[in-house]
Design an enzyme around this catalytic site. Structure first.
Site, short mmCIF file in Angstrom:
data_model
loop_
_atom_site.label_atom_id
_atom_site.label_comp_id
_atom_site.label_asym_id
_atom_site.label_seq_id
_atom_site.Cartn_x
_atom_site.Cartn_y
_atom_site.Cartn_z
N TYR A 1 0.82 -1.21 0.00
CA TYR A 1 0.00 0.00 0.00
C TYR A 1 0.86 1.26 0.00
CZ TYR A 1 -4.42 -2.33 -0.13
OH TYR A 1 -5.48 -3.07 -0.57
N HIS B 1 -5.67 -3.13 6.55
CA HIS B 1 -5.06 -4.14 5.71
C HIS B 1 -4.06 -5.03 6.46
CE1 HIS B 1 -7.04 -2.89 2.11
NE2 HIS B 1 -6.70 -1.64 2.32
#
Ligand SMILES: [Ca+2]
Ligand SMILES: [Ca+2]
Ligand SMILES: [Ca+2]
Ligand SMILES: [Mg+2]
Ligand SMILES: [Mg+2]
Ligand SMILES: [Mg+2]
Ligand SMILES: [Mg+2]
Lengths: 747, 747
Positions: free
Chosen positions: B270, B425
């Site tokens: 990410y 996440h």
């Protein structure tokens, strides 16, 4: 020109011209070859680099000193690997001595040979007892033969440098007894039609050429006249050692396993291994006893064999894993370097071979390697053609064959096998296919179950699952009846039979081949037709696979597709079980778990998977209640010898006649860096069976994006090119000439 | 010099200097940058090649004409991919217009923007309803933000070329409403600490800079002051949208998720995605509103972040798949091209970054890309150092961290994760390790369960197995108690906690790091110490893994090792079941089949496998009745979403305190062409636990080939560098300073 000798003209009694040509060296790298090669040293980059690399390797080994350990280990173990390394290094040291003139190389070879001579006569059989033909230095005579074939070349290089007392000693105390041991004392090894014997024959012949020993050369060429072997004795792979009326020796080993097209019945993996003794000894015969014309034998079949071998590779130069074959073996293999160099030099100097030499990045250190390296330097390289081929099998070319359909631009290879059994390394895989895309296996043949030279896995030898899985029909992308392998998995029967080519054909839009197998199951005809279709209005080609079976009684039919990777989508409703149990009890079925199953509800079903960042789809003309079993290998595998590969089995139950029609499309790629798919949409929408009876089978191929559908019709009973056919389907009357019709459906 | 602004000095009210610098273009590729870049055109190979490639791509797209379809699809579908392609091409067309001066590019952008303007105000919410923040052009506001951030740059490039009536129209009818929609109308998207908001903030700020719209820039930097979002609301990944007292906006998104070392708490996958908005907007702020000193914020954390990201890669430049992460994502990604170019140009022109640029093979089409390309042309490239690193996690660097131990020569990377949870996440993977060898995963982290942008697999979105498998502790190489994940798999608890670094240290022969986790399970301390040992008398380094657990009560402990490839050998007697059933009922255990199991009978056990033609072994200090479960992923997987990967779980039952000590060695390679193993013999013979109590744990590492054994002692309760310790083992009294001892055992 090439001169054809018939086998019968080549029998022992007719030959008498043992005029050994020249002094030493005389084998492949003979005196004139040495002169020729030396005259170009320093001016040919690829040769010079190969020489330098070899020199470094040999010098490093020589620094370690010579070791001739007592034989003890299987392959992978120290004594095995040391003896193997010895003959490899000695052969290269011989070349260096001839090229560089430095006596240290000759001394190294001499001292090593004297050490071998000092122990050889007292050596018992190798202590490992597994082989049907135990060697002395190694656990099997095969490796002893490797040793002799290489050492003969090392010995030839220093033969005239050695004082004659020493050659006398070596001839008498080492080489002649060595050659007698692997021949006279091991007829079950030496006197057969098998790659083992090809090695044995060549090794005995080679040392015979060095020593000008007529008896050994004769024995090598024509075998032992009275070997005392019982008919139908078997080796430890289950192969027959002797058939009734068997002719033996090098010439017979050249005659029988090679088809006139150069296909070697054991398949490319073993051919690659056998090319070295075949070519090295044939070239040595050519140089030392040219009157025998061994190299020209059977219309120069050894040169065709090199081309056949190069054709049986995927886009990465890896051999198709047919029969017992380890995956990953490729044209990079050292035995292919010599094969390609020798085929170039002694053959017709085909510039396409140079592109293979370039890929190999190394050449032989002799006149053949030099000549290829010079041609490459001079820019003569041409690309090696990757076109479709059809190769016959059998000594006479009448035992079926193998086809590779290709689209080179799309990097597609479709392999279709309708050969004979392939001797003891054959699999029960009649009419099997495998598919490669850009060197990646799309529909795989499992290969072998063996960890070659990894001692921890059964000493590096064939594992039980090679027989219980890899050889079985269900391990292949071909049809299985009633959960039994072809010929009931009986080698005695399978090795007597072969499939037959039915037709080949095609034009700009389709390449097609069709073959039949009528012996694998009683009263049953298997008939498979495969094609690559390339239409101008589609982005890419696709594969058609039309498998028709007709039998006198009702059977269960299983057609596996060994895809790899991850299931992405299916038109079918796949149910998964709570626990995994084996699919069956034998014939390989005991090794498959069923991870999911589905019943057809539509006349056309599809299945898409992702493998190596590419998408693949099978679209299949289906019938109500057809079953699909999503299987995973790994059941009944106590030693974890099998890969956990997936497959999809298409099953039809209680049918006499059945059609399994599929199209296979490679469509698009996925980039994990861009996180994007490219060209991922399938071209083929649906596939429908329009017609099927004894006379004709017809398929309708329906595309997406309003491209006109095509019809493919195969005439099941008449393969003649000139025969006229007509067939009415859906009110349209199709008329054509020849065994198949492929055209758009109008209206 | 870099100027550090504390977060509190950066609050909204204190800023008043909205002096927008210069005309247009003004963002990253501003007027002076254009002049500078143009002056070198044609003289810098890498830049010229990138320009040519972009020109071809954009010209080809322009040939197809503009299409602005009605929003309809998820990612992978046409409308989604078309709108995405539109903003990518428009941004590049802007650069081409500025560099080449050809008006066709400006016209293309103008016409496209006018088409968007003509439909935007009438667009309803996107018809797909899955997102917690639906966009208008795309199914989620995140993609709308991507569009705006790129289009702002395209718009900036032609802003001064456009007649002012047209900028007026576009500002009023397209861009301001667009910016308001993703911020004011979607506070649950815009006003959080999350990579989604970083994109939203940067996009709104970027268009604000173009339009000199102070309100938008303020909103971007400091968030919405009153968003009306309920505390503890969650998004559709289960992430919290708002925490009590949450500060929001771009500056807060820079402050919170980045540690002072530049580690981004969501992990590299990410971070790679977020680096683009962070850097592009920070550089644009630097160029347009320099007084804000955004680029210098937090001691230049964005530059550290680029280095942290480059450090979290394997030998192929692929990011370690931590948290939700797709494997294969690498420094080749386009967002890394811009990150590295900008870090080079606006940072300290580190020549090591140039080696990354070279690998990327492309540069940004602006002054940053030009400057890197010039430096490469001029031979200034230095290798990027692959040394061990320790990165803190948490805004203040006090929420644990992550270490990568490396041996660059042996191409070994050992990743050890003792971070905070990593927002929505994150995975329940406290003290997890993964190991890479030459870019190949030796002990893997599964990554995510998602087929990004593959529509057929759940629309390309996260699949259910991401939660039921990939996030669970048992999916990781770390300890599981009683078949429950860390923090009972509860995000609310997990996201409040982090592990802690215990010590790091080492010398020429050992690199070592140790960390503890005390919150994952009640009354339980997890303590793991990992090391890379490199001894001069061994061919290669090896890894030590010492995992100690102590708990107030008896537990079942499971420590998995997710190896890949084929089992070659084991010291244990592995029994295989008849049928495969799931290992457990939840926490990921429902996805594992047990293919085999073994009980320890020796104090040291070993397990060897072959993967990618290399051999790997685990040697483990074992106890009577320790169990090993050989597992295979794939149970409870109705859609075939999971890879069928293997693992080995080391299980101890009914223990309070336990030690799991392993060494991992990569030993040798296997060539399928040569059919030979190289350096295949293991160095490590056995591993013994010499001592274990609250104070100390001691291991004895026993080598083959009569190399002296080593002892490794870890002090479990005192990590101080200067603290003295003593311990008697087997009659030998060891005395040392610091938290560990590693030395040969004498005698
Ligand atoms: Ca027949
Ligand atoms: Ca705590
Ligand atoms: Ca064992
Ligand atoms: Mg096979
Ligand atoms: Mg391949
Ligand atoms: Mg994970
Ligand atoms: Mg990698």
């Amino acid at each position: 020109g090439i001169f054809l000798l018939s086998f019968t003209s080549f029998v022992h009694s007719s030959v008498s011209n043992f005029d050994f040509v020249g002094g030493h060296p005389r084998l492949v790298f003979n005196a004139s070859g040495v002169d020729e090669t030396k005259s170009h040293l320093g001016a040919v980059p690829l040769f010079d680099a190969s020489l330098e690399q070899t020199r470094k390797m040999v010098d490093a080994e020589m620094e370690l000193g010579i070791d001739v350990p007592l034989p003890k280990d299987f392959s992978g173990g120290y004594s095995h690997e040391r003896h193997k390394r010895n003959y490899i290094v000695a052969q290269k040291a011989g070349q260096l001595f001839l090229l560089l003139g430095d006596e240290k190389y000759a001394i190294y070879i001499r001292d090593m040979l004297l050490q071998y001579a000092s122990i050889y006569n007292d050596l018992p059989l190798h202590p490992k007892e597994r082989s049907y033909a135990r060697g002395k230095l190694f656990w099997q005579c095969l490796n002893d033969s490797n040793w002799l074939l290489y050492m003969a070349q090392a010995y030839d290089a220093i033969y005239s440098w050695l004082p004659s007392e020493q050659t006398q000693t070596l001839n008498t105390n080492l080489f002649r007894p060595f050659a007698d041991f692997i021949s006279l004392e091991n007829p079950q090894f030496f006197n057969r039609i098998h790659n083992h014997s090809a090695w044995g024959n060549a090794a005995v012949g080679m040392i015979g050429l060095v020593m000008s020993d007529e008896e050994l050369v004769e024995r090598a060429l024509f075998g032992l006249q009275d070997d005392g072997i019982k008919i139908n004795a078997k080796d430890n792979d289950g192969g027959f050692i002797k058939k009734p009326g068997q002719v033996t020796g090098f010439i017979a080993n050249l005659e029988e396993p090679f088809s006139p097209d150069g296909y070697y019945t054991e398949g490319p993996y073993y051919q690659r291994y056998a090319m070295y003794p075949f070519l090295i000894f044939a070239v040595a015969m050519n140089n030392v006893l040219p009157d025998f014309e061994v190299l020209e034998y059977k219309d120069g079949v050894l040169f065709s064999a090199v081309h056949a071998l190069l054709s049986l590779t995927d886009h990465n130069g890896e051999f198709f894993p047919l029969n017992d074959a380890q995956k990953g073996m490729s044209v990079q293999s050292a035995s292919l370097v010599s094969a390609v160099n020798l085929a170039y030099y002694y053959g017709d100097r085909d510039p396409a071979l140079l592109s293979v030499v370039e890929k190999q990045g190394a050449v032989m250190l002799n006149q053949a390697g030099m000549s290829a390296a010079i041609a490459i330097r001079d820019g003569q390289t041409a690309p090696y053609p990757r076109t479709s081929i059809h190769l016959t099998d059998g000594a006479d070319g009448k035992q079926g064959g193998i086809s590779v359909l290709r689209d080179d631009q799309a990097k597609l290879d479709l392999v279709f096998k309708y050969t004979a059994h392939g001797l003891s390394h054959g699999h029960y895989d009649k009419l099997g296919i495998s598919v490669f895309h850009a060197g990646q296996e799309v529909l795989q043949d499992y290969g072998l179950v063996r960890f070659v030279n990894i001692e921890e896995k059964g000493g590096g030898n064939y594992l039980p699952e090679n027989t219980t899985w890899a050889k079985q029909t269900i391990a292949h992308n071909t049809l299985v009846l009633n959960e039994k392998s072809h010929f009931a998995g009986d080698y005695a029967v399978g090795s007597q039979n072969h499939s037959d080519l039915y037709f080949t054909g095609g034009d700009a839009s389709i390449q097609i081949v069709s073959a039949k197998e009528t012996n694998a199951y009683e009263d049953t005809e298997l008939h498979r037709t495969v094609a690559i279709v390339k239409k101008p209005d589609l982005l890419r080609p696709y594969i058609v696979d039309l498998y028709r079976v007709s039998s006198a009684k009702k059977n269960q039919y299983d057609l596996p597709f060994y895809y790899q990777g991850q299931m992405i989508d299916s038109s079918m409703n796949v149910r998964v079980p709570e626990s995994l149990i084996a699919l069956g009890k034998g014939s390989g079925y005991q090794h498959l778990y069923v991870e999911g199953s589905a019943r057809s509800s539509s006349e056309s079903e599809s299945f898409t998977w992702l493998y190596g960042h590419r998408f693949y789809s099978l679209v299949q003309a289906s019938e109500q209640d057809d079953q699909r079993l999503f299987v995973r290998l790994g059941a009944s595998d106590p030693e974890f010898n099998l890969r956990r590969d997936p497959g999809m089995i298409w099953r039809k139950e209680n049918a006499k006649s059945a059609v399994f029609a599929s199209v296979l499309e490679a469509h698009g790629s996925y980039s994990p860096v861009l996180e994007m798919s490219k060209d991922a949409e399938r071209n083929i929408d649906r596939l429908i069976t329009l017609h099927n009876d004894q006379e004709f089978t017809a398929l309708k191929i329906i595309y997406k994006n309003s491209i006109k559908p095509d019809v493919l019709v195969v005439a099941n009973k008449a393969a003649g090119e000139s025969k006229f056919h007509s067939l009415e389907i859906d009110g349209v009357n199709y008329r054509w000439q020849g065994p198949f019709l492929f055209q758009p459906i109008e209206g």
